[in-house]
Design a protein around this motif. Sequence first.
Motif, PDB file in Angstrom:
ATOM      1  N   ALA A   1      -3.278  -4.132 -11.086  1.00  0.00           N
ATOM      2  CA  ALA A   1      -2.577  -3.466  -9.986  1.00  0.00           C
ATOM      3  C   ALA A   1      -1.058  -3.498 -10.112  1.00  0.00           C
ATOM      4  CB  ALA A   1      -3.031  -4.058  -8.646  1.00  0.00           C
TER       5      ALA A   1
ATOM      6  N   LEU B   1      -4.687  -1.633  -3.980  1.00  0.00           N
ATOM      7  CA  LEU B   1      -4.534  -3.073  -3.831  1.00  0.00           C
ATOM      8  C   LEU B   1      -5.883  -3.784  -3.736  1.00  0.00           C
ATOM      9  CD1 LEU B   1      -2.618  -5.465  -3.427  1.00  0.00           C
ATOM     10  CD2 LEU B   1      -2.660  -4.980  -0.984  1.00  0.00           C
ATOM     11  N   ASP B   2      -6.016  -4.826  -4.508  1.00  0.00           N
ATOM     12  CA  ASP B   2      -7.143  -5.746  -4.411  1.00  0.00           C
ATOM     13  C   ASP B   2      -6.583  -6.997  -3.729  1.00  0.00           C
ATOM     14  OD1 ASP B   2      -9.121  -7.664  -4.739  1.00  0.00           O
ATOM     15  OD2 ASP B   2      -9.527  -7.144  -6.828  1.00  0.00           O
TER      16      ASP B   2
ATOM     17  N   ARG C   1       0.831  -1.215   0.000  1.00  0.00           N
ATOM     18  CA  ARG C   1       0.000   0.000   0.000  1.00  0.00           C
ATOM     19  C   ARG C   1       0.862   1.259   0.000  1.00  0.00           C
ATOM     20  NH1 ARG C   1      -4.705  -2.522   3.578  1.00  0.00           N
ATOM     21  NH2 ARG C   1      -6.035  -3.142   1.854  1.00  0.00           N
TER      22      ARG C   1
ATOM     23  N   GLY D   1      -9.011  -1.099  -6.463  1.00  0.00           N
ATOM     24  CA  GLY D   1      -8.607  -1.712  -5.205  1.00  0.00           C
ATOM     25  C   GLY D   1      -9.807  -2.188  -4.403  1.00  0.00           C
TER      26      GLY D   1
END
Length: 180
Positions: A101, A45-46, A16, A79
């Motif tokens: 991402a 972020l996923d 992150r 995300g």
Amino acid sequence: MLTHRLATHADIPALRALMALAIDRLQIGFLDERTIAASRAIMGLDTQLITDGTYFVIEADGALAGCGGWSRRATLFGGNHAAARDDTLLDPACEPARVRAMYTHPAFVRRGVGRLVLQLAEAAARSGGFGSAELAATLAGVPLYTACGWSVIEPLRSDPIDGQCVPLVRMGKLLVSSPA
């Protein structure tokens, strides 16, 4: 020397932080300050990618240099906090995998980080049975993806965030060669 590994949930805080730095610094010259600020609401972020084992960490001599991965799920970009997430599994026989991402630490740009993520993601998606892949590129990412054989499908725009839409480009690539 660049090395890679699959990301773990323990990597999330560092990932992150890298993403925030990349969003804020690497889009300068492509987007104005208001649009960069709006992009924070759609990018990030996923964590499903980490859970699925499809997200890579790239390191240079032990330092976090970048990250990115691929997905067999329908979400094209965004995300955990993005509203339009869709965790539906794609059918590799007729739908493209998603490359997702991708971020490079500003100290490591132009050192092969993005190319390595693409190579890893493309190979993994191909091994997963996918014949093609798609991604949603930021304007800053389009030159890299084009240089790596990706083609523009269409321009996209995010939904308005504080009155600001973030420009993106939907791109695609065949992962398998056609029979000659």
